[in-house]
Design a protein around this motif. Structure first.
Motif, short mmCIF file in Angstrom:
data_model
loop_
_atom_site.label_atom_id
_atom_site.label_comp_id
_atom_site.label_asym_id
_atom_site.label_seq_id
_atom_site.Cartn_x
_atom_site.Cartn_y
_atom_site.Cartn_z
N ALA A 135 44.86 48.92 -11.77
CA ALA A 135 45.26 47.87 -10.83
C ALA A 135 46.51 48.29 -10.05
O ALA A 135 46.59 48.08 -8.84
CB ALA A 135 45.49 46.57 -11.57
N GLU A 136 47.47 48.90 -10.74
CA GLU A 136 48.68 49.41 -10.07
C GLU A 136 48.31 50.41 -8.99
O GLU A 136 48.77 50.32 -7.85
CB GLU A 136 49.56 50.13 -11.09
CG GLU A 136 50.76 49.40 -11.51
CD GLU A 136 51.56 50.21 -12.52
OE1 GLU A 136 51.90 51.39 -12.26
OE2 GLU A 136 51.85 49.63 -13.58
N ASN A 137 47.47 51.38 -9.36
CA ASN A 137 47.04 52.40 -8.39
C ASN A 137 46.28 51.77 -7.23
O ASN A 137 46.45 52.17 -6.08
CB ASN A 137 46.18 53.46 -9.07
CG ASN A 137 47.00 54.45 -9.83
OD1 ASN A 137 48.14 54.77 -9.47
ND2 ASN A 137 46.45 54.98 -10.91
N LEU A 138 45.44 50.79 -7.54
CA LEU A 138 44.66 50.14 -6.49
C LEU A 138 45.56 49.41 -5.51
O LEU A 138 45.34 49.46 -4.29
CB LEU A 138 43.63 49.20 -7.10
CG LEU A 138 42.67 48.52 -6.13
CD1 LEU A 138 41.92 49.54 -5.28
CD2 LEU A 138 41.69 47.65 -6.89
N LEU A 139 46.60 48.74 -5.99
CA LEU A 139 47.53 48.07 -5.08
C LEU A 139 48.13 49.08 -4.10
O LEU A 139 48.34 48.76 -2.93
CB LEU A 139 48.66 47.39 -5.86
CG LEU A 139 48.31 46.08 -6.54
CD1 LEU A 139 49.51 45.57 -7.32
CD2 LEU A 139 47.85 45.03 -5.55
N LEU A 140 48.37 50.29 -4.55
CA LEU A 140 48.92 51.33 -3.66
C LEU A 140 47.83 51.91 -2.76
O LEU A 140 48.09 52.21 -1.60
CB LEU A 140 49.58 52.43 -4.49
CG LEU A 140 50.77 51.96 -5.33
CD1 LEU A 140 51.28 53.09 -6.22
CD2 LEU A 140 51.88 51.40 -4.46
N ALA A 141 46.63 52.04 -3.26
CA ALA A 141 45.53 52.62 -2.47
C ALA A 141 45.12 51.72 -1.31
O ALA A 141 44.65 52.22 -0.28
CB ALA A 141 44.33 52.90 -3.37
N ILE A 142 45.29 50.41 -1.44
CA ILE A 142 44.86 49.50 -0.37
C ILE A 142 45.98 49.21 0.63
O ILE A 142 45.85 48.30 1.44
CB ILE A 142 44.25 48.19 -0.92
CG1 ILE A 142 45.26 47.39 -1.72
CG2 ILE A 142 42.99 48.49 -1.71
CD1 ILE A 142 44.76 46.02 -2.17
N THR A 143 47.03 50.01 0.63
CA THR A 143 48.09 49.83 1.61
C THR A 143 47.67 50.29 3.00
O THR A 143 48.33 49.98 3.99
CB THR A 143 49.38 50.57 1.19
OG1 THR A 143 49.07 51.96 1.01
CG2 THR A 143 49.95 49.98 -0.08
N GLU A 144 46.61 51.04 3.10
CA GLU A 144 46.01 51.50 4.36
C GLU A 144 44.50 51.53 4.15
O GLU A 144 44.02 51.39 3.03
CB GLU A 144 46.49 52.93 4.70
CG GLU A 144 47.94 53.03 5.07
CD GLU A 144 48.23 52.65 6.50
OE1 GLU A 144 47.31 52.75 7.35
OE2 GLU A 144 49.36 52.23 6.77
N GLY A 145 43.76 51.81 5.20
CA GLY A 145 42.31 51.96 5.09
C GLY A 145 41.97 53.19 4.27
O GLY A 145 42.79 54.08 4.08
N GLY A 146 40.77 53.22 3.76
CA GLY A 146 40.30 54.37 3.03
C GLY A 146 40.43 54.26 1.52
O GLY A 146 39.82 55.01 0.79
N CYS A 147 41.25 53.35 1.05
CA CYS A 147 41.42 53.09 -0.38
C CYS A 147 41.68 54.38 -1.16
O CYS A 147 40.92 54.76 -2.05
CB CYS A 147 40.19 52.36 -0.93
SG CYS A 147 40.48 51.62 -2.54
N THR A 148 42.76 55.04 -0.80
CA THR A 148 43.12 56.29 -1.44
C THR A 148 44.63 56.37 -1.67
O THR A 148 45.40 55.80 -0.90
CB THR A 148 42.64 57.50 -0.60
OG1 THR A 148 43.14 58.69 -1.16
CG2 THR A 148 43.10 57.40 0.84
#
Length: 187
Positions: free
Chosen positions: A91-104
């Protein structure tokens, strides 16, 4: 870890400043929290604490016809079928991945802060919901252990909940609140 409004609002506003995001928390009123997710998607409930809400499509003309836009109008069963439970680290990583498009996690390059500082912001966000919260996502980057996401994988699979070609998000469920963190990307 406890969190106050100032630090939570600052973390949310900083991490999602450039995203086409929807960040909202509402009260948990149902045992089946998917009903609470639908209320958030419809923007039908206020934040119980009055904390920050981000709605990147707030001014979109499509909202006149559909208050849930850009989310699709769906049932609780549809929401439940789209979300899988993940662990807190994912969940922590996902919060960072969705800061821009592409979910990475490559999105972290757009910040001046170190990855550790950004992770601290993600932990601040999750702290609001307490240690007993559960985490659910429509993203499928399945890690080696059940309930984990592996952001080293090149492929992105997800179960859309919006009208866009890509949407990735996290639902956080506590005994008293439900939070939605969603990013839309029309690629």
């Amino acid at each position: 870890m406890s969190v106050d409004q100032t630090s939570w609002d600052a973390a949310v506003r900083h991490l999602y400043r450039d995203a086409t995001a929807y960040i909202a928390t509402g009260p948990r009123r149902h045992e089946d929290w998917t009903f609470d997710v639908l209320a958030l998607m419809a923007r039908a409930v206020p934040d119980p604490r009055g904390w920050a809400r981000i709605d990147g499509s707030e001014e979109a003309p499509e909202r006149v016809e559909s208050p849930v836009w850009p989310f699709a109008e769906v049932s609780p069963e549809y929401v439940a079928s789209r979300l899988m439970e993940i662990d807190r680290d994912s969940a922590e990583n996902l919060l960072l991945a969705i800061t821009e498009g592409g979910c990475t996690l490559a999105n972290l390059q757009y910040f001046t802060e170190s990855p550790d500082e950004l992770r601290a912001m993600a932990r601040t966000i999750l702290a609001r919901y307490g240690d007993e919260a559960t985490y659910h996502t429509n993203v499928k980057k399945t890690g080696s252990a059940p309930g984990t996401l592996d952001f080293t994988l090149e492929t992105l699979e997800y179960r859309p909940m919006s009208v866009f070609t890509e949407d990735c998000g996290l639902v956080v469920v506590s005994d008293t609140e439900v939070g939605m963190f969603w990013n839309f990307n029309d690629v």
